[in-house]
Enzyme design. Sequence first.
Site, PDB file in Angstrom:
ATOM      1  N   LYS A   1       0.852  -1.205   0.000  1.00 48.34           N
ATOM      2  CA  LYS A   1       0.000   0.000   0.000  1.00 48.34           C
ATOM      3  C   LYS A   1       0.885   1.252   0.000  1.00 48.34           C
ATOM      4  O   LYS A   1       2.100   1.168   0.198  1.00 48.34           O
ATOM      5  CB  LYS A   1      -0.913  -0.030   1.222  1.00 48.34           C
ATOM      6  CG  LYS A   1      -0.167   0.019   2.551  1.00 48.34           C
ATOM      7  CD  LYS A   1      -1.099  -0.290   3.726  1.00 48.34           C
ATOM      8  CE  LYS A   1      -0.310  -0.220   5.032  1.00 48.34           C
ATOM      9  NZ  LYS A   1      -1.087  -0.709   6.174  1.00 48.34           N
TER      10      LYS A   1
ATOM     11  N   TYR B   1      12.638  32.064   4.990  1.00 46.87           N
ATOM     12  CA  TYR B   1      11.333  32.639   5.327  1.00 46.87           C
ATOM     13  C   TYR B   1      11.188  32.886   6.821  1.00 46.87           C
ATOM     14  O   TYR B   1      11.626  32.065   7.641  1.00 46.87           O
ATOM     15  CB  TYR B   1      10.208  31.682   4.909  1.00 46.87           C
ATOM     16  CG  TYR B   1       9.967  31.631   3.427  1.00 46.87           C
ATOM     17  CD1 TYR B   1       9.753  32.794   2.685  1.00 46.87           C
ATOM     18  CD2 TYR B   1       9.926  30.415   2.772  1.00 46.87           C
ATOM     19  CE1 TYR B   1       9.509  32.725   1.333  1.00 46.87           C
ATOM     20  CE2 TYR B   1       9.679  30.337   1.408  1.00 46.87           C
ATOM     21  CZ  TYR B   1       9.468  31.503   0.693  1.00 46.87           C
ATOM     22  OH  TYR B   1       9.233  31.439  -0.642  1.00 46.87           O
TER      23      TYR B   1
HETATM   24  C1  PLP Z   1      -0.207  -1.669   6.811  1.00 44.38           C
HETATM   25  C2  PLP Z   1      -0.733  -2.978   7.224  1.00 44.38           C
HETATM   26  C3  PLP Z   1       0.145  -4.059   7.437  1.00 44.38           C
HETATM   27  C4  PLP Z   1       1.646  -3.913   7.363  1.00 44.38           C
HETATM   28  O1  PLP Z   1       2.137  -3.249   8.487  1.00 44.38           O
HETATM   29  P1  PLP Z   1       3.713  -3.075   8.752  1.00 44.38           P
HETATM   30  O2  PLP Z   1       3.811  -2.586  10.145  1.00 44.38           O
HETATM   31  O3  PLP Z   1       4.165  -2.039   7.752  1.00 44.38           O
HETATM   32  O4  PLP Z   1       4.355  -4.367   8.511  1.00 44.38           O
HETATM   33  C5  PLP Z   1      -0.407  -5.285   7.740  1.00 44.38           C
HETATM   34  N1  PLP Z   1      -1.756  -5.440   7.846  1.00 44.38           N
HETATM   35  C6  PLP Z   1      -2.628  -4.426   7.657  1.00 44.38           C
HETATM   36  C7  PLP Z   1      -4.082  -4.668   7.807  1.00 44.38           C
HETATM   37  C8  PLP Z   1      -2.145  -3.160   7.349  1.00 44.38           C
HETATM   38  O5  PLP Z   1      -3.012  -2.150   7.185  1.00 44.38           O
END
Ligand code: PLP
Length: 385
Positions: free
Chosen positions: A33, A265
Amino acid sequence: MIAKLEIDLAAVKANVAALRAMCAPAGFAAVLKGNAYGHGLVEVARAIEDDVDWICVYHAEEALVLREARIAGRILVLGPVEWQRLADLHEAGVSVTLWDTGSYRSFLAGVARSAKRPFGVHVKIESGVARYGFEPAAAPAALGTLLADADLAVEGVFTHLAAAEELESAFTIAQRDRFLGAIESSASLLAQRGTVRHAAASAAAMLYPTLRLDLVRCGIAVYGLWPSPQTRDAVGNPALLAPALRWTSTLVAVRNVPANTPVGYGCAFTTAKPSRIGVVPIGYAEGVPRAASGRGHVLIEGNNVPIVGRICMNATLVDVTGVPSARAGSLVTLIGSDGDATITADDWARWCDTINYEIVTRLPAGVPRSYVPPSPTKALLRAVP
Ligand SMILES: *Cc1c(COP(=O)(O)O)cnc(C)c1O
């Protein structure tokens, strides 16, 4: 060169191999993701598709982009899907997450019936994040109903943990017990159907062997970053993971500035002595977090140099007084090593009071990425939608 992100796909593959070996015999899902946590969705997927059992994304769109890129393996969408996208997902052979038995499910069943093929689903059970999932008390009956529904193929049943970065967390153990309790009455049916049970993300996969179950879902660790400093310390093998991302730029100007000169800035910084101020041509539009103003560092010629003044939209000022060789054209390293010095995503997270996840995930998709070994697409520039 304005800025460059280099992603070492061999490091990504090595991280997957190390995590897989650690968690075996559990299967392995890579979480891609957030544009593969900023590393590039399609390129990372291509590099690891043969090494993993599942790819997890959050949005329908991400799954469809992967199918267009001919990623053929199993894909699970973890997040909510608009019902209008369900037919496309089903046709593409993508599985979705189910956390209610209401409207969503009737759409799924309709799509499955008209395609004459069951819809692949993973049933989510809420055990302590208070986000998505069937309540544990309602889960056994719901799971029974879903397993009996010929329009659904229940490929997985899972939960998500809230506090697995802590060793021996009582909360995590309680979540495990709630989850296993909720699926207990369906245990034999789940086994018979080959339904995978999964709960662990990176931290739990490394710290809690009893939570690996049939499949682990690793995100951050795939990219060579630790879910937390506590996790790294508890595992006790910092070399297990290799960071895959390197971020560099080039100094475009160096200016001599007298003492008592405001810089940037808001005149947020004033030189105490005659100084040399370098201009790095990227700012928060290119992913340099503004929260690191006056706190962060970059590497130039192997030296740590401080960021001074406020980070601008498209520029960052650094004090190179201590590096006489710094000049227009000098390499600037924002994440990675130069000589003996290294800056990590964790350093940026500390300066910005956030987590390494956010630092890499917010690197804009429009910044050119190059891949080592190069991906066949050579898709170095990905347009920002
Ligand atoms: C993002 C996510 C993961 C992975 O998490 P990490 O801590 O990056 O390994 C696993 N399961 C779900 C449901 C997630 O949303």
